[in-house]
Design an enzyme around this catalytic site. Structure first.
Site, PDB file in Angstrom:
ATOM      1  N   ASP A 309      18.916   2.246  41.703  1.00  0.00           N
ATOM      2  CA  ASP A 309      20.260   1.982  41.195  1.00  0.00           C
ATOM      3  C   ASP A 309      20.119   0.940  40.215  1.00  0.00           C
ATOM      4  O   ASP A 309      19.123   0.320  40.271  1.00  0.00           O
ATOM      5  CB  ASP A 309      21.573   2.111  42.119  1.00  0.00           C
ATOM      6  CG  ASP A 309      22.776   2.742  41.452  1.00  0.00           C
ATOM      7  OD1 ASP A 309      22.657   2.499  40.021  1.00  0.00           O
ATOM      8  OD2 ASP A 309      23.728   2.891  41.881  1.00  0.00           O
TER       9      ASP A 309
HETATM   10  C1  NOJ Z   1      25.484   2.374  38.662  1.00  0.00           C
HETATM   11  C2  NOJ Z   1      25.893   3.642  39.391  1.00  0.00           C
HETATM   12  O1  NOJ Z   1      26.044   3.216  40.759  1.00  0.00           O
HETATM   13  C3  NOJ Z   1      24.947   4.734  39.385  1.00  0.00           C
HETATM   14  O2  NOJ Z   1      25.615   5.925  40.048  1.00  0.00           O
HETATM   15  C4  NOJ Z   1      24.726   5.026  37.903  1.00  0.00           C
HETATM   16  O3  NOJ Z   1      23.741   6.166  37.650  1.00  0.00           O
HETATM   17  C5  NOJ Z   1      24.140   3.908  37.446  1.00  0.00           C
HETATM   18  N1  NOJ Z   1      25.162   2.739  37.278  1.00  0.00           N
HETATM   19  C6  NOJ Z   1      23.482   3.874  36.012  1.00  0.00           C
HETATM   20  O4  NOJ Z   1      24.574   4.142  34.962  1.00  0.00           O
END
Ligand code: NOJ
Length: 772
Positions: A309
């Site tokens: 993530d």
């Molecule tokens: C943080 C989020 O938890 C995730 O779901 C997302 O894909 C990423 N940011 C990228 O934007």
């Protein structure tokens, strides 16, 4: 450290027969596409091997690095501003081969130019992958996934995911960071909105449908979009529902509740997965080797790409798990994390980690192979400019067909919670309506948590517009806000009360705003904000009949006059066509058929609250005089105000004649269950017939009920149909001794039900042998 890899039988493999069972129960095939044999068989093609042989260590690290696409940056920040570059730097890095993936930028022309920089400007000409959070639509937005899951209609979820993929790939994207498949049992957690709710079975079915929808039949097709189940794993189990919090979880609950939707996604063909921010029993998911290597690769045989993530590898330092950034990169790659998102740790540290011997080259090579194989699987080496065609973008964006699907999916996601004296549907003429509340004509809170970033907001249809469009006399609708979402408006209550007094029926549009749900939006209290509750009280005091149009991204603890209103519709955030979709249900153009994918508790303090809890040794009694020393709260019984699976219709259904093919199920045999469902009313409608089981006695205490199947049945007035379910031993398994999947002979109850708390019951015995 908790997680164990299980390789004894019955293993994860036999457990997957369960999903085939799920497929049979919902009438869907769950088979992985075969178009990417190289990746799924683990070997790489000659082309990939040739490339790998030519790559410098830095180029390898580049392929394992994903950065925000600052050439075409999104309108709003979706993530903290960390390590963000500018467009020039991004292009320079692309040309230097130091980037493999860009994310969250959109637009075909700019993507074409950036791809050109990679294909013509970099030494090895390896094309870029363009990814983004396309979660529930793109320019045209569909209901939040939680709302859409209320449809209990995987075919619908597949269609909206397909439509989103078509629109997003036309805008220069190859890969979506969706579906979010976290099972969410605590409604305080804001990200409940993004998934399929509290139930694992529904989560599996919806996850598989969404993966199929995003990816389509042919991964190389211009409109196919790679899917990423996220967040691996157990992010939905953060303590106290607080965002990014720690997770303390038994191995059994992890495997039984939180992991199956990921497996379902892989079975449906997903080739990537995103790690979670949280730790599990002290080990952060992003550097969790038992999880990323033990379970995912060794046990399940996953051959695809694991991406972090946003900066979750770098966050190992804040977790206190890595000493510094270099250590975080080392721990992550050794645990099985292929791609680093946004932190830049891999490009900064991997080359030195390999040359110093801290990380074997073979580990890096394996990850690079996977990323290159992914690019190959979607045809990027043969056609680097696939999905980067501005002409397609013009044709495939915000089409009438997409808007029609947004409206259809919106209406099918609405749940009718209450309808006293058949107040709904409303007539289109002859009544004066007052639409009151902060969401009455609001266009900024129709899309939901992920809807706002790429959406064409010009498409947004507010409630007032949708309702007015269906009224014979548009002037018969008065609109008043009464208050803002969390604050008063000068004179707002007075004007709202006057509007209610002048009307025959009040439509009360209250609930949460979009930014009270989603990432980093945990709440301690899941009630409607106090000012709106006060507004509702003032309106109810007029004595006019009130229809509550609830706006929400989680279950809400309804109270007072809102709870007691004669009619309540759960309307979530329905996307671009929200106003029209709600009006379709209000006026009976569409008969509501949604069912709750989450339990609505009586009070916030019950959270985490979910229907499939265990019974305890002192279960609450139904006898009001025998409540002492029972599992209950001092002030309330621990039950739902509206249970999982619940939803009304404008018609009535009866379920009867539950028949079992046997009451003694042989070890290797199948139990067939049939029931009749009949539309007893005067309008056409859909009913969701649900199958629950309970294992009466087992070597682990079992949930009071578990959903094992459902059928959505569409019936004309007076029509009757037989529904069929099948249960096998695989469907009765749980994680028991040694943290392994097993089934135990013994008695089971089953219910053919309208929700998690009702139904016609029967029982059967699972026999130890095949021949009862
Ligand atoms: C943080 C989020 O938890 C995730 O779901 C997302 O894909 C990423 N940011 C990228 O934007």
């Amino acid at each position: 450290m908790g997680l164990k890899t299980s390789n004894g039988a019955p293993s994860g493999a036999s457990r997957r027969a369960f999903l085939s069972g799920a497929a049979a129960l919902t009438g869907l095939a769950v088979t992985a596409p075969r178009a990417f044999a190289n990746l799924t068989s683990g070997g790489a093609s000659d082309r990939v091997e040739r490339l790998l042989a030519q790559m410098t260590l830095e180029e390898k690290a580049g392929q394992l690095s994903c950065f925000a696409d600052m050439v075409r940056p999104p309108i709003a920040d979706m993530n903290p501003v960390v390590n963000v570059r500018n467009a020039e730097t991004v292009i320079a890095e692309v040309k230097a081969g130091r980037v493999g993936i860009l994310f969250n930028g959109v637009g075909a022309q700019a993507a074409f130019e950036t791809q050109k920089a990679a294909v013509e400007g970099s030494r090895l000409k390896i094309p870029l992958l363009f990814a983004a959070d396309v979660v529930h639509g793109f320019r045209t937005v569909f209901p939040i996934p939680l709302g859409e899951s209320a449809s209990f209609d995987p075919h619908l979820a597949e269609r909206t995911a397909r439509a989103a993929a078509s629109e997003a790939t036309a805008s220069g994207l190859h890969w979506t960071f969706a579906p979010m498949v976290d099972v969410a049992r605590d409604q305080r957690w804001g990200r409940v909105a993004e998934g399929a709710g509290e139930d694992t079975f529904l989560g599996e079915v919806m996850a598989a449908a969404r993966v199929r929808g995003f990816q389509g039949r042919d991964l190389k097709a211009d409109d196919s979009m790679l899917a990423t189940p996220k967040h691996f794993a157990a992010y939905g189990a953060v303590a106290a529902g607080m965002e990014y919090n720690s997770v303390e979880l038994s191995e059994a609950t992890l495997r039984e509740v939180h992991l199956p939707p990921f497996q379902a996604s892989f079975d449906a063909g997903a080739l990537t997965v995103m790690t979670a921010f949280n730790d599990i029993n002290g080990v952060p998911a992003t550097a969790n080797k038992p999880l990323l290597t033990g379970i995912l690769r060794e046990e399940w045989g996953f051959k695809g790409v694991v991406i972090s993530d946003y900066t979750s590898d770098q966050e190992l330092v804040a977790h206190g798990f890595a000493a510094d950034d270099r250590d975080a990169a080392r721990l992550s790659i050794l645990a099985g994390l292929d791609v680093s998102m946004q932190s830049g740790l891999y490009i900064r540290y991997l080359p030195e980690l390999v040359t110093s011997g801290a990380v074997p080259m073979a580990v890096v090579d394996a990850s690079v192979r996977r990323v290159l194989a992914l690019k190959e699987a979607i045809g990027l080496f043969d056609d680097p400019y696939r999905s980067l065609d501005p002409k397609a973008e013009a044709i495939r964006t915000a089409t009438p067909a997409l808007r029609a699907l947004s409206r259809e999916s919106g209406a099918r996601s609405i749940v009718l919670l209450k309808n006293e004296r058949n107040l709904l549907p409303l007539p289109k003429a002859g009544k004066r309506l007052a639409l009151i509340g902060p969401f009455a004509d609001d266009r900024d809170n129709v899309l939901g948590a992920w809807g706002g970033f790429f959406a064409d907001r010009n498409l947004n249809v507010d409630l007032a517009t949708g309702v007015r469009a269906q009224l014979a006399d548009p002037a018969s609708l008065i609109v008043e806000h009464g208050c803002e979402v969390e604050t008063t408006i000068a004179g707002g209550f007075e004007r709202a009360v006057a509007a209610a007094q002048a009307a025959d029926i009040v439509l009360l549009a209250v609930g949460e705003s979009q930014d009270m749900t989603g990432e980093a939006k945990s709440r301690t209290d899941i009630r409607i904000p106090p000012v709106q509750q006060r507004l509702a009280e003032a309106i109810a005091a007029t004595g006019k009949p009130v229809v509550v149009l609830l706006r929400h991204g989680r279950a809400i603890a309804l109270e007072g006059v809102v709870r007691d209103a004669p009619a309540i519709l759960a309307t979530w955030f329905l996307g671009s066509e929200m106003g029209n979709a709600v009006a379709d249900v209000l006026f009976g153009v569409v008969n509501p058929s949604g069912r709750l994918p989450i339990s609505f508790p009586i009070e916030s303090g019950q959270e985490p609250f979910f229907y499939n809890s265990r019974t305890t040794g002192r279960p609450a009694s139904t006898d009001p005089n025998a409540q002492e020393y029972k599992a209950r709260w001092r002030s309330i019984r621990n039950e739902a105000l509206y249970p999982f699976g619940f939803g009304l219709s404008y018609t009535r259904f009866s379920v009867s004649d539950v028949k079992l093919s046997t009451d003694k199920l042989g070890w290797n045999e199948a139990l067939r269950i049939t029931a009749k469902v009949r539309n007893e009313g005067t309008v056409h409608g859909d009913h969701v017939v649900q199958l629950y089981i309970r294992d009466r006695v087992a070597s682990r205490t079992r949930p009071v009920r578990e959903l094992k199947g459902f059928h959505r049945v569409s019936l004309a007035p007076g029509a009757e149909r037989e529904v069929r379910f099948e249960l096998k031993r695989e469907n009765l398994m749980f994680v028991g001794d040694g943290d392994r999947w097993l089934a135990e002979p013994g008695m089971f109850d089953l219910w053919i039900a309208n929700s998690a708390v009702d139904g016609l019951s029967a029982s059967f015995e699972l026999m130890a042998s095949s021949r009862p």
